[in-house]
Design a protein around this motif. Structure first.
Motif, PDB file in Angstrom:
ATOM      1  N   LYS A   8       6.202  60.256  42.692  1.00  0.00           N
ATOM      2  CA  LYS A   8       5.571  60.425  43.996  1.00  0.00           C
ATOM      3  C   LYS A   8       6.450  59.871  45.121  1.00  0.00           C
ATOM      4  N   ASP A  17       4.450  60.892  39.125  1.00  0.00           N
ATOM      5  CA  ASP A  17       3.504  61.956  39.473  1.00  0.00           C
ATOM      6  C   ASP A  17       3.067  62.607  38.160  1.00  0.00           C
ATOM      7  N   THR A  23       5.032  68.287  41.156  1.00  0.00           N
ATOM      8  CA  THR A  23       5.451  66.904  41.415  1.00  0.00           C
ATOM      9  C   THR A  23       6.151  66.844  42.774  1.00  0.00           C
TER      10      THR A  23
END
Lengths: 112, 285
Positions: A8, A17, A23
């Motif tokens: 993230k 993620d 992602t």
């Protein structure tokens, strides 16, 4: 060896993620150089379809041999990754990339 | 050929019931074709005793990689809006289920290395039930995209030698691509709804969709009663014509479940469908 994480954020402290196709970033860690590369993948948020293959294509260009992610890729993305025999490890959602790397080194992640 | 699409936002409001009964009733006095374009779940035919069917297999075209001609330049990937073509270091991968058959990768390939190859997508069949002509488009199991078959079904209708005066189209539910591509070629849209909060909510979405397409429309309230003004209030406020209210009646459900043409058995239902049929005939005058 290069290890790719779905993250993230842009550093090894960033949280994994759990999603593959969408992602936000792909973080690539080079174990020899102990350096990281970041691929911005945030544009996949606006893809109606096919985010998985697109992200997989980006991942292939990094020459990573290992992918560490959360839930694991979907069918289309997996079929791209399987062509290259990339090793996929899942179950790293909620922890940082650095912690996931430690788990990987201790063989504590699940093979996809 | 006057195309009337019978659509709804919400599923299960009575699109098929109205389509089949309206088409069958109207075919007593007019030339009518009923076309089931709910290609993922066509069920109008269940209510008709159709004779021999004339079947056409419908193909879709997707690219196939010609390894010998390809230079891995990657133009195909750049031109694909759907991520259906992916270039890897040593090969091109194609995901047919993501492909929208737009031909961009194939036409723009400098080496002609992506020829478009046909594969069966569905079947369009035509038959007759007494005076009523009937066409059904059915998507093959496992095919993900309904729109290419819907587009080809419209072409099929337009190319028929024997054109009916009225074509009544049983449309897919919802307000997404399959519904839009079904109704966009219609001359008139009937939105079937029910007097519930869900019915109203999805009707609002459907009205917005039809308005954007600029097609005239009317609303039919199914399972209605005189005391419930949820839908009529909305239609009045938005200047939408309520063509008929089909009364909530258990015997309608019983005859539907038995596979009957309901208008032949339930008089209040028949009156509502007659009203709608009259309104449709007036549209052409």
């Amino acid at each position: 060896m290069k290890i790719a994480f779905t993250t993230k954020g842009k550093t090894m402290d960033s949280e994994i993620d759990p999603r593959f196709g969408r992602t936000q970033y792909i973080l690539v860690y080079d174990t020899e150089q102990e350096s990281t590369d970041v691929i911005d993948n945030t544009d996949t948020a606006s893809e109606g379809h096919g985010a998985g293959p697109k992200t997989a294509q980006r991942l292939m260009e990094t020459d990573a041999e290992v992918l560490i992610t959360g839930n694991g890729p979907g069918g289309n993305a997996a079929s791209v990754l399987n062509r290259k025999g990339i090793k996929i490890l899942v179950g790293a959602a909620g922890i940082s990339a650095a912690q996931a790397l430690e788990k990987f080194n201790n063989n504590e992640l699940t093979h996809f | 050929m006057f195309k009337i699409a019978i659509a709804s936002g919400k599923g299960g409001t009575g699109k098929t019931t109205l389509s089949v009964n309206l088409a069958a009733m109207l075919s007593d006095s007019e030339s009518v074709r009923l076309c089931d374009m709910d290609v993922e779940e066509p069920d109008s035919g269940l209510f008709l005793n159709v004779d021999q069917k004339e079947k056409t297999v419908i193909q879709r075209f997707t690219p196939q990689w010609d390894e010998d001609k390809c230079t891995l330049c990657g133009k195909c990937q750049e031109n694909c809006n759907f991520n259906a073509v992916i270039r890897l270091a040593d090969q091109i991968m194609i995901f047919p289920e993501l492909c929208h058959s737009c031909y961009a990768c194939s036409e723009l390939c400098p080496k002609n290395a992506l020829p478009m190859i046909p594969s069966p997508m569905g079947v369009i069949s035509s038959s007759r039930h007494e005076q009523l002509r009937f066409t059904e488009a059915r998507l093959n199991v496992g095919v993900e995209q309904a729109v290419p078959l819907i587009t080809q079904t419209h072409q099929y209708l337009n190319n028929l030698n024997e054109k009916a005066k009225f074509v009544i189209i049983d449309s897919p539910p919802g307000t997404s691509c399959p519904m839009i591509h079904t109704i966009k070629e219609a001359d008139f849209v009937i939105l079937v709804t029910e007097p519930t909060p869900f019915g109203l909510h999805d009707l609002q979405l459907a009205v917005e969709t039809v308005r954007q397409l600029g097609i005239p429309m009317g609303v039919v309230i199914n399972r209605g009663d005189d005391n419930n003004t949820l839908i009529t209030d909305f239609c009045t406020a938005n200047s939408i014509d309520v063509m008929a209210i089909i009364k909530n009646d258990r015997s309608v459900a019983a005859h539907y479940a038995a596979g009957d043409l309901v208008y032949k058995h339930v008089s209040t239902f028949r009156e509502s469908v007659e009203t709608i049929a009259g309104r449709i005939q007036n549209l052409l005058q």
